[in-house]
Write a protein that holds these residues in place. Structure first.
Motif, PDB file in Angstrom:
ATOM      1  N   LYS A   1      32.900  37.759  36.860  1.00  0.00           N
ATOM      2  CA  LYS A   1      34.502  37.421  37.238  1.00  0.00           C
ATOM      3  C   LYS A   1      35.030  38.806  37.555  1.00  0.00           C
ATOM      4  CE  LYS A   1      35.249  33.084  36.094  1.00  0.00           C
ATOM      5  NZ  LYS A   1      35.890  31.919  37.138  1.00  0.00           N
ATOM      6  N   LEU A   2      34.590  39.895  37.109  1.00  0.00           N
ATOM      7  CA  LEU A   2      35.071  40.990  37.317  1.00  0.00           C
ATOM      8  C   LEU A   2      34.444  41.969  38.731  1.00  0.00           C
ATOM      9  CD1 LEU A   2      35.692  42.466  33.855  1.00  0.00           C
ATOM     10  CD2 LEU A   2      37.503  41.446  35.264  1.00  0.00           C
ATOM     11  N   SER A   3      33.568  41.372  39.249  1.00  0.00           N
ATOM     12  CA  SER A   3      32.449  42.106  39.975  1.00  0.00           C
ATOM     13  C   SER A   3      33.320  42.845  41.157  1.00  0.00           C
ATOM     14  CB  SER A   3      31.228  41.363  40.513  1.00  0.00           C
ATOM     15  OG  SER A   3      31.995  40.334  41.340  1.00  0.00           O
TER      16      SER A   3
ATOM     17  N   LYS B   1      40.611  41.425  31.111  1.00  0.00           N
ATOM     18  CA  LYS B   1      40.584  41.620  32.457  1.00  0.00           C
ATOM     19  C   LYS B   1      41.817  42.354  32.804  1.00  0.00           C
ATOM     20  CE  LYS B   1      40.374  39.216  36.897  1.00  0.00           C
ATOM     21  NZ  LYS B   1      40.333  38.019  37.728  1.00  0.00           N
TER      22      LYS B   1
ATOM     23  N   LYS C   1      40.553  49.905  37.275  1.00  0.00           N
ATOM     24  CA  LYS C   1      39.961  49.643  38.548  1.00  0.00           C
ATOM     25  C   LYS C   1      38.888  50.490  39.245  1.00  0.00           C
ATOM     26  CE  LYS C   1      43.980  47.044  40.598  1.00  0.00           C
ATOM     27  NZ  LYS C   1      44.921  47.136  41.633  1.00  0.00           N
TER      28      LYS C   1
ATOM     29  N   LYS D   1      36.383  43.894  41.240  1.00  0.00           N
ATOM     30  CA  LYS D   1      37.156  44.862  40.769  1.00  0.00           C
ATOM     31  C   LYS D   1      36.568  46.103  40.286  1.00  0.00           C
ATOM     32  CE  LYS D   1      41.055  45.388  37.301  1.00  0.00           C
ATOM     33  NZ  LYS D   1      41.970  44.730  36.246  1.00  0.00           N
ATOM     34  N   ILE D   2      35.202  46.235  39.966  1.00  0.00           N
ATOM     35  CA  ILE D   2      34.659  47.214  39.489  1.00  0.00           C
ATOM     36  C   ILE D   2      33.697  47.838  40.476  1.00  0.00           C
ATOM     37  CG2 ILE D   2      34.838  46.299  37.120  1.00  0.00           C
ATOM     38  CD1 ILE D   2      32.161  45.367  37.196  1.00  0.00           C
TER      39      ILE D   2
ATOM     40  N   ILE E   1      41.046  46.295  32.292  1.00  0.00           N
ATOM     41  CA  ILE E   1      40.057  47.038  32.773  1.00  0.00           C
ATOM     42  C   ILE E   1      40.257  48.074  33.944  1.00  0.00           C
ATOM     43  CG2 ILE E   1      38.042  46.520  34.268  1.00  0.00           C
ATOM     44  CD1 ILE E   1      37.472  45.626  31.569  1.00  0.00           C
TER      45      ILE E   1
END
Length: 417
Positions: free
Chosen positions: A274-276, A251, A256, A278-279, A254
């Motif tokens: 978990k990253l949805s 994480k 942004k 942020k991306i 990654i």
């Protein structure tokens, strides 16, 4: 374009008084562009149900159990005969109205919903008893607390699920606990459960209602069990903690607002979800996930050893979280990863080091405190030199390789220039 098909599974146990009326109601429902497929599972009936169904064998798919095995078992049997796009469970009594199929299908047609529950709480409906009402509200509350859902009627009998999703779930329950099991396993994958209001006409024990107070206790236990003691991948608490550690490592690196492709995302697509936030866009590819889109996430069912179904230079970042060690042909997968990655893009990989082999096998096969299935599927343990050569051969540069998790895992970062 062909019509879609709704498969209706009817588990029936001693429902001679109502089964024909239910079938008549289903037949009379007009679903526009949806065909209907009716599958009846006689679950060892001892009344006239079996005889009534025998006369309908040329009209419907009818399967029989020699003895009563339970609602969950009947549904699993029925699933073997499903050919439709979506499945709904229809009880053989008259408590649920097939005319509500049209309402249940609306989120599918308008939003591409994978799962739709018919909620008895969203309309003013009668209840069979105060105990059943309280029990249903409690099961709904505990579901929302444990799984982060926002539903109003967990124990509803009307659960509409896309067929490939339902068939991908390892269903274990044989009796009424089928309902909380499927809710738990859908929620664990992070799949949204849509709800629509439905009509409900409860019957009492004298009229043949079979569910009892102890079934509510079993349902609550089922929800707790699948939350704390079960993982579809065979993971336990230690596995989950290790996975969380790896996700945190990934994480931090990654970019942004990027387009991220997670190769080997797994059934639950844990990393992407978990990253949805942020991306910009997340794409998960795995042979065990079903294909669907949800918000800024897209999931593709595909084997990584095949051609990746993405265009050249279409993603900013690629992640492979504990995937490399499972691949039959890591060379082809890394080559494909390079193809779909944009210039200046980054690939992030975690994989066990060569030192981890004996330790992981000890944990899995001797001490049995980590997933034996996971470890048994490891094809190769890489050295630093092997990883660097693999990435270099396929065009990557600026390769960084770090050890973490007590030097039993590698974290790899490389660029496409």
């Amino acid at each position: 374009m062909r019509n879609k098909k709704l498969s209706i599974i009817i588990p029936a146990y001693n429902e001679a008084k109502t089964i024909l009326k239910v079938l008549e109601k289903i037949e009379n429902v007009e679903l526009n562009k949806w065909e209907k497929e009716i599958i009846i599972v006689d679950d060892g009936s001892t009344d006239q149900t079996k005889g009534l169904l025998k006369k309908l064998e040329n009209k419907y798919v009818i399967v029989s159990h020699l003895k009563n095995l339970g609602k969950g078992a009947a549904i699993k049997t029925g699933l073997n005969f499903v050919t439709g796009d979506y499945v709904i469970i229809q009880d053989a009594d008259l408590e649920y109205d097939p005319n509500d199929y049209k309402i249940l299908l609306q989120p599918v047609e308008e939003k591409g919903a994978l799962v739709v529950y018919g909620s008895r709480r969203l309309l003013r409906n009668k209840t069979s008893s105060l105990l059943n009402l309280i029990g249903g509200l409690f099961l709904t509350w505990i579901t929302n607390v444990l799984y982060g859902t926002k539903i109003t009627d967990e124990p509803t009998g009307y659960k509409l699920v896309r067929t490939d999703l339902l068939k991908s779930i390892n269903l274990e329950s044989r009796r009424f606990e089928f309902c909380p099991e499927i809710t738990a396993k859908i929620a664990q994958r992070g799949i949204k459960i849509y709800e629509v209001p439905i009509h409900y006409y409860p019957r009492n024990k004298k009229e043949g209602k079979k569910i009892k107070w102890k079934d509510g206790i079993i349902a609550a236990y089922t929800l707790l069990y699948f939350k704390f003691f079960y993982d579809e991948m065979g993971f336990n608490l230690i596995d989950s903690l290790i996975r969380l550690w790896r996700v945190r490592k990934i994480k931090k690196n990654i970019p942004k607002n990027c387009v991220l492709c997670d190769l080997g995302c797994g059934k639950s697509a844990y990393l992407l979800k978990k990253l949805s936030s942020k991306i910009k866009l997340g794409i998960g590819i795995d042979r065990e996930i079903i294909s669907f889109k949800e918000n800024n996430l897209q999931f593709i069912n595909s084997d990584l050893n095949n051609f990746l179904p993405l265009e050249n230079e279409s993603v900013d970042c690629i992640t492979m979280l504990s995937v490399l060690e499972h691949l039959e042909n890591s060379e082809e997968v890394i080559r494909e990863a390079y193809r779909i990655l944009k210039r200046g893009g980054v690939i992030l990989i975690t994989t066990p080091s060569e030192k981890a082999k004996n330790f992981l096998e000890l944990l899995a096969f001797k001490l049995k405190i980590t997933s034996a299935k996971e470890i048994k599927d490891h094809k190769h343990y890489f050295s630093k030199k092997e990883i660097e050569e693999l990435l270099t051969r396929n065009g990557f540069s600026e390769i960084e390789i770090q050890t973490f998790e007590l030097k039993f895992n590698y974290f790899i970062k490389a660029l496409k220039k």
